[in-house]
Write an enzyme that holds these catalytic residues in place. Structure first.
Site, PDB file in Angstrom:
ATOM      1  N   SER A 584       0.849  -1.191   0.000  1.00 53.36           N
ATOM      2  CA  SER A 584       0.000   0.000   0.000  1.00 53.36           C
ATOM      3  C   SER A 584       0.888   1.244   0.000  1.00 53.36           C
ATOM      4  CB  SER A 584      -0.964  -0.033   1.182  1.00 53.36           C
ATOM      5  OG  SER A 584      -1.982   0.912   1.013  1.00 53.36           O
ATOM      6  N   ASP A 659      -8.748  -5.002  -6.217  1.00 57.47           N
ATOM      7  CA  ASP A 659      -8.375  -3.999  -5.215  1.00 57.47           C
ATOM      8  C   ASP A 659      -9.261  -2.770  -5.381  1.00 57.47           C
ATOM      9  OD1 ASP A 659      -7.107  -2.146  -3.546  1.00 57.47           O
ATOM     10  OD2 ASP A 659      -5.117  -2.944  -3.969  1.00 57.47           O
ATOM     11  N   HIS A 691      -7.598  -5.321  -1.539  1.00 52.56           N
ATOM     12  CA  HIS A 691      -6.343  -4.625  -1.246  1.00 52.56           C
ATOM     13  C   HIS A 691      -5.360  -5.493  -0.454  1.00 52.56           C
ATOM     14  CE1 HIS A 691      -3.670  -1.291  -0.985  1.00 52.56           C
ATOM     15  NE2 HIS A 691      -3.799  -1.120   0.301  1.00 52.56           N
TER      16      HIS A 691
END
Length: 714
Positions: A584, A659, A691
């Site tokens: 991320s 995602d 995600h």
């Protein structure tokens, strides 16, 4: 030469040297069993009894609930067998319940709430709800349950399982769910008034928000699934707050001033008499906030109590907290002095009475008032950000006392009478301790748990907490994990694990130092594993976090290189064999370091990386970068596509195929840039994963990451 200081150098003392041979930790166990088999002994679903002087917790395997009071032997209150006998239903375990009185509890399993009196051993099904119900919010005093199905809200009571609160046929009108993509501390969309006579709810109109395509491959042929994803600078959702009256069946909406498309409605809170709603209204630029009051019955705007502004951003994350013994006053958490502290206000006029807390530390959570009613008990950090303590703060702001004394991360529950704290804590050398302490002076009355090291039979190395210095002299906290057979005369390859973004902290004075167990497992394979919390990360004050404003990645990279330079100065580090990995924001940092600091790392593995901030969501992206048209230089400088020709070494990019947080466009557009630059790069997709890659596939992910690093470093 730059000097580095060690704040803490604590070791995980596992077993005396020379004793029995120890087991090797497998990657499967490290990934799947950290919070199961290898979790230190701890309190299980512990909570204070509603009107009692003790607390309850579930026994092993959550089959029985025990009551603890003083030094008396624990007393069994009820078990799954008792519940099954009372309800005529199978109750697999007791993982969560609440109190209705001293002897009566309520709990939910299957598709219903049940109530049970463990003294009479009588119980019944109370409120049923449909299987597809989500976002359930229960008001125990009235037995009213609010929930959502798809984009609408429904109500369940003892008499009726499904009564519609909203009936929108348009799926772009969504009621009862968290709004603003769960930014600003928003975690829910349904809010019962204290007396249960009204239900407030968030509602969002997403009709102007761009559809973003995700592909579902679970069917033949694959299906297109569109989600609403507002990118920076684009049209955002329009928010409202509704108030439903279950008796009349009528809904009113708060009369909110301003353009619906140019503001955020956050931190919704009820007044203690269920007559007023308090709402933080933030402008689209996120640099100004007004705390507004509304009449619940009519939705009428009453007044603005106060405003807060900052040239970077204003980010309230907690609702008003009314004093239980004085409904004329409330506490408000604000970063206005540079750290999150509490301020006491007069509710009617919005007059600031005083600051309740102050100093170079952050208030994290309010637990309640002490027995005198003159002090508030809260959880908060220390100046290092490594430790989390319980504090007692006099409401007049004249005195603040640290109640929990031991260094570490404490997690506390306040007794109903305000006299005691049920405290659990760990630190880098202490797996877990559960104890009862006094709110009067912080003295320990009783210790319930002193956990043994759950890894004592395994070969696990040492964990050190370090304090390094940023270029401007700011302390940076870091963690270094070494193998158990560490030899300072050898040279070791390094894995740097990075996150680095706002609202996250990787390094804490807790068991394992806040590390994931796979890091220990990799250390035993002959690596050093290093992590540093750069400026921009959490729990160190507003300046520490907000320095990244309009320049995401710049200061963060500078600080990560401080860590790299420290490592290079250690004789036992093989500076030619260094890898970096993150997910991320950490994926953004990993890719940034590989492309913008070429040659520092031989290998990088970036999961779910942001690669261009104009592709990221409005609320988060515009807070830290402003809109693309307002900060074109900042967006261009941190667009990773502009640096693909500088890649040295090997880079693996990973993404979940569905995602909905960092959309695939980030990775795919970056790969396209690599192709155009005739640069080779590796890529792997996890089909059907959003995600984060969870479940058993998480083992596959970590094996992919670590095997890639091993193959490319050797």
């Amino acid at each position: 030469m730059q000097k580095f200081s060690i704040l803490v150098c604590a070791f995980l003392l596992l077993a005396p040297l020379g004793l029995q041979a120890q087991k090797s930790l497998s990657l499967e166990d490290a990934v799947m069993q950290q919070w199961r088999k290898f979790r230190p002994e701890h309190l299980r679903v512990a909570q204070w009894q509603e009107e009692g002087k003790g607390f309850t917790q579930s026994g092993p395997r959550y089959q029985e609930v025990f009551y603890y009071e003083g030094k008396k032997a624990p007393k069994s209150l009820f078990s799954t067998k008792d519940l099954q006998a009372a309800f005529g239903e199978q109750v697999p375990y007791i993982a969560n319940f609440g109190y209705l009185s001293k002897t009566e509890i309520f709990l939910s399993f299957g598709q219903a709430y049940y109530r049970y009196d463990y003294k009479s051993k009588q119980g019944k099904k109370w409120v049923a709800y449909p299987q597809e119900a989500a976002n359930m919010t229960f008001h125990k005093e009235t037995g009213r349950l609010a929930y959502t199905i798809d984009n609408n809200i429904y109500l369940a009571t003892e008499q009726e399982e499904k009564t519609a609160v909203t009936l929108f046929n348009n799926p772009e009108i969504v009621s009862g769910q968290a709004i603003a993509r769960s930014e600003f501390g928003i975690s829910q969309g349904l809010f019962w008034a204290p007396n249960g006579q009204y239900l407030a709810f968030y509602q969002k109109d997403e009709s102007e928000v761009t559809d973003y395509p995700l592909v579902d491959i679970s069917s033949t042929p694959a299906k297109l699934r569109n989600i609403k994803y507002p990118m920076a600078g684009q049209a955002s959702e329009k928010a409202k707050v509704g108030v439903f009256d279950p008796v009349s069946g009528q809904t009113v909406y708060l009369k909110i001033e301003g353009d619906e498309a140019d503001q955020y409605l956050t931190n919704l809170g009820w007044g203690p008499k269920s007559e007023k709603i308090y709402l933080a209204q933030i402008n689209r630029d996120q640099n100004a906030m007004r705390l507004n009051v509304y009449e619940a019955k009519t939705g009428k705007f009453i007044k603005t109590l106060f405003e807060e502004k900052h040239e970077r951003y204003v980010e309230p994350e907690k609702a008003v907290w009314f004093l239980p013994n004085n409904p004329k006053e409330f506490l408000w958490a604000s970063e206005r002095d540079g750290f999150t502290h509490l301020y006491r206000y007069e509710a009617e006029t919005g007059k600031l009475l005083n600051a309740v807390s102050k100093g170079y530390w952050e208030v994290e959570e309010i637990l309640g008032l002490d027995s005198s009613g003159k002090s508030v008990i809260c959880m908060g950090t220390d100046p290092s950000g490594l430790n989390l303590y319980a504090y007692k703060l006099s409401l007049d702001g004249k005195k603040q006392t640290q109640l929990t004394k031991e260094e570490g991360q404490h997690h506390c529950q306040l007794s109903p009478d305000g006299k005691w704290l049920l405290d659990e804590y760990s630190n880098i050398s202490t797996p877990n301790v559960a104890q009862l302490i006094s709110t009067k002076n912080g003295k320990v009355k009783q210790e319930f748990i002193k956990a043994e090291n759950p890894l004592k039979e395994y070969k696990v190395g040492t964990t050190e907490l370090l304090t390094l210095k940023a270029a401007d002299g700011t302390d940076l906290q870091a963690r270094l994990i070494k193998p158990s057979d560490f030899d300072p005369k050898k040279k070791y390859p390094v894995i740097v694990y990075v996150y680095g973004g706002p609202h996250a902290q990787m390094v804490t004075n807790s068991w394992l130092g806040g590390a994931s167990l796979w890091m220990q497992q990799q250390a035993e394979k002959g690596y050093l594993v290093f992590t540093l919390d750069n400026r921009g990360s959490a729990n160190r004050g507003f300046e520490f976090e907000s320095i990244i404003h309009r320049q995401l990645g710049e200061v963060e990279m500078q600080d990560q290189l401080v860590g790299v330079n420290y490592l290079k100065q250690q004789a036992f580090v093989d500076a030619d064999r260094m890898a970096v990995h993150g997910w991320s924001f950490g994926g953004f940092m990993t890719t940034s370091l590989m492309l913008r600091q070429p040659g520092v790392f031989r290998v990088g593995v970036a999961g779910g990386p942001v690669t261009d901030w104009k592709f990221y969501e409005v609320m988060y992206g515009e807070r830290y970068m402003d809109r693309p048209e307002e900060n074109p230089e900042g967006y261009a400088k941190n667009r990773l596509h502009n640096y693909v020709d500088q890649l040295q070494g090997d880079l693996l990019l990973i993404h979940g195929s569905v995602d909905d947080v960092v959309v695939l466009q980030h990775n795919h557009s970056l790969i396209q840039a690599f192709v155009e630059a005739e640069k080779q790069v590796d890529y792997f997709v996890y089909p059907g994963h959003p995600h984060n890659v969870r479940g058993k596939d998480r083992v596959h992910l970590m094996r992919k990451v670590l095997q890639y690093i091993e193959d490319k470093l050797n």
